[in-house]
Design a protein around this motif. Structure first.
Motif, short mmCIF file in Angstrom:
data_model
loop_
_atom_site.label_atom_id
_atom_site.label_comp_id
_atom_site.label_asym_id
_atom_site.label_seq_id
_atom_site.Cartn_x
_atom_site.Cartn_y
_atom_site.Cartn_z
N ALA A 25 46.80 -6.21 -41.06
CA ALA A 25 47.07 -6.97 -39.77
C ALA A 25 46.35 -6.52 -38.75
O ALA A 25 46.18 -5.30 -38.56
N GLN A 26 45.80 -7.62 -37.90
CA GLN A 26 45.12 -7.26 -36.56
C GLN A 26 46.18 -7.71 -35.10
O GLN A 26 45.89 -7.07 -34.19
N LEU A 27 47.28 -8.21 -35.82
CA LEU A 27 47.98 -8.57 -34.65
C LEU A 27 49.64 -8.62 -35.23
O LEU A 27 49.82 -8.94 -36.23
N VAL A 28 50.51 -7.87 -34.22
CA VAL A 28 51.86 -7.99 -34.72
C VAL A 28 52.59 -8.68 -33.50
O VAL A 28 52.56 -8.68 -32.29
N LEU A 29 53.39 -9.71 -34.09
CA LEU A 29 54.26 -10.38 -33.41
C LEU A 29 55.75 -9.97 -33.41
O LEU A 29 56.02 -10.06 -34.56
N CYS A 30 56.51 -9.78 -32.41
CA CYS A 30 57.80 -9.24 -32.65
C CYS A 30 58.74 -9.83 -31.50
O CYS A 30 58.43 -10.60 -30.59
N HIS A 31 59.87 -10.13 -31.63
CA HIS A 31 61.12 -10.49 -30.64
C HIS A 31 61.40 -9.42 -29.84
O HIS A 31 61.36 -9.87 -28.66
N HIS A 32 61.81 -8.34 -30.31
CA HIS A 32 62.05 -7.17 -29.60
C HIS A 32 60.77 -6.41 -29.41
O HIS A 32 60.40 -5.71 -30.03
N GLY A 33 60.34 -6.14 -28.01
CA GLY A 33 59.12 -5.52 -27.74
C GLY A 33 59.08 -4.08 -27.50
O GLY A 33 60.22 -3.57 -27.78
N LEU A 34 58.25 -3.36 -26.92
CA LEU A 34 58.31 -1.85 -26.86
C LEU A 34 59.03 -1.52 -25.56
O LEU A 34 59.38 -0.42 -25.48
N PHE A 35 58.79 -2.53 -24.55
CA PHE A 35 59.11 -2.05 -23.21
C PHE A 35 60.24 -2.64 -22.78
O PHE A 35 60.32 -3.91 -22.51
N TRP A 36 61.32 -2.12 -22.04
CA TRP A 36 62.55 -2.73 -21.52
C TRP A 36 62.76 -2.24 -20.18
O TRP A 36 62.49 -0.86 -19.93
N ASN A 37 63.18 -2.94 -19.19
CA ASN A 37 63.78 -2.60 -18.05
C ASN A 37 64.95 -1.69 -18.07
O ASN A 37 65.57 -1.53 -19.10
N GLY A 38 64.77 -0.34 -17.31
CA GLY A 38 65.79 0.49 -17.58
C GLY A 38 65.49 1.67 -18.29
O GLY A 38 66.25 2.87 -18.46
N ARG A 39 64.40 1.63 -19.25
CA ARG A 39 64.12 2.79 -19.91
C ARG A 39 63.17 3.66 -19.26
O ARG A 39 62.65 3.17 -18.36
N PRO A 40 62.83 4.94 -19.98
CA PRO A 40 61.97 5.71 -18.93
C PRO A 40 60.71 5.21 -18.85
O PRO A 40 60.21 4.53 -19.80
N ARG A 41 59.97 5.62 -17.68
CA ARG A 41 58.68 5.15 -17.46
C ARG A 41 57.67 6.15 -18.02
O ARG A 41 56.45 5.98 -17.69
N THR A 42 57.98 7.10 -18.84
CA THR A 42 57.19 8.02 -19.29
C THR A 42 57.03 7.70 -20.92
O THR A 42 57.98 7.07 -21.43
N ILE A 43 56.15 7.98 -21.52
CA ILE A 43 55.93 7.97 -23.03
C ILE A 43 56.63 8.86 -23.47
O ILE A 43 56.30 10.26 -23.59
N THR A 44 57.69 8.86 -24.40
CA THR A 44 58.51 9.72 -25.02
C THR A 44 57.90 10.00 -26.47
O THR A 44 56.85 9.18 -26.98
#
Length: 245
Positions: A51-70
């Motif tokens: 695949a060249q594209l992934v579509l999902c319902h729950h993405g990677l980024f959410w409000n309230g999550r750390p703003r650093t890359i874990t």
């Protein structure tokens, strides 16, 4: 992405995180993979599918999550980058859409007529009420849920034997029980239970049915993949990674 943004109108929703393109990848797409939640297993399997594209319902980024890359996020991004795959996610817009949304599709899968909007959330209704004029015995409704979700639903059966109205809100919609009670509905169908729901359902005299957070949210994202495939003539693979929750 412009086609999906136009279809789902994500800008009109006050959501928990960004909708639409989250990670850019290849310019040309020949195959799209869809899945419920953005995580490493999904990305690895999508890459294996070419695949060249992934579509999902729950993405990677959410409000309230750390703003650093874990470390976990780094691992997920690394798979996307290495495969040059794009990631796009649609959350509340995909619950709420009256034709391709999770709740509209669940309503149809259960053989109910989609009626008025339901499940007010941040100024928008994201669910719907499903109705049956002749009514459905609760045992039969639960059987239909098993068929639709591929698993036996969890249920507190406190409502009438014959169900004529069901508030439908996929995922974590137990908080909509009070709205269902206020509308005089016979049942609430959502993804997962919450501790207060048992007493609330009993006292309201309605059924509480939980089909699984994951299981109730496969409908819309699978349909989006089909739409993209039909519209642009590309291949689609739905990546099934079951979650018992």
């Amino acid at each position: 992405m412009a086609h999906l943004d136009g279809l789902l109108d994500p800008a009109s929703f006050d959501d928990y995180g960004p909708n639409g393109l989250q990670v850019p990848g290849a310019e040309e797409v020949e195959r799209v993979a869809t899945g419920v939640s953005a995580h490493r297993d999904l990305f690895e399997r999508a890459a294996a599918e070419g695949a060249q594209l992934v579509l999902c319902h729950h993405g990677l980024f959410w409000n309230g999550r750390p703003r650093t890359i874990t470390p976990a996020l780094k691992g997920r991004l690394a798979v996307l980058f290495d495969a040059d795959m794009s990631l796009a996610a649609y959350h509340l817009p995909l619950d709420a859409h009256p034709e391709v949304g999770n709740n509209a599709l669940i309503c149809a899968a259960l053989g109910l007529e989609r009626a008025e909007p339901f499940a007010e959330h941040r100024g928008r209704a994201i669910g719907c009420v499903g109705r049956s004029g002749e009514g459905v015995p609760i045992a039969e409704l639960l059987e239909r849920c098993t068929g639709a979700f591929g698993r036996e639903p969890f249920a507190w059966r406190f409502g009438p034997e014959t169900v004529r109205s069901v508030g439908i809100v996929s995922g974590g919609g137990a908080s909509s029980l009070a709205e269902a009670a206020a509308l005089g509905l016979d049942a609430l169908l959502t993804g997962e239970p919450a501790e207060p729901a048992m007493a609330d359902a009993r006292e309201a005299g309605l059924h509480f049915v939980a089909g699984g957070h994951y299981a109730t949210e496969t409908f819309g994202i699978r349909r989006l993949g089909e739409i993209v495939s039909e519209r642009f003539g590309i291949e689609h693979r739905f990546v099934e990674i079951p979650n018992p929750v």
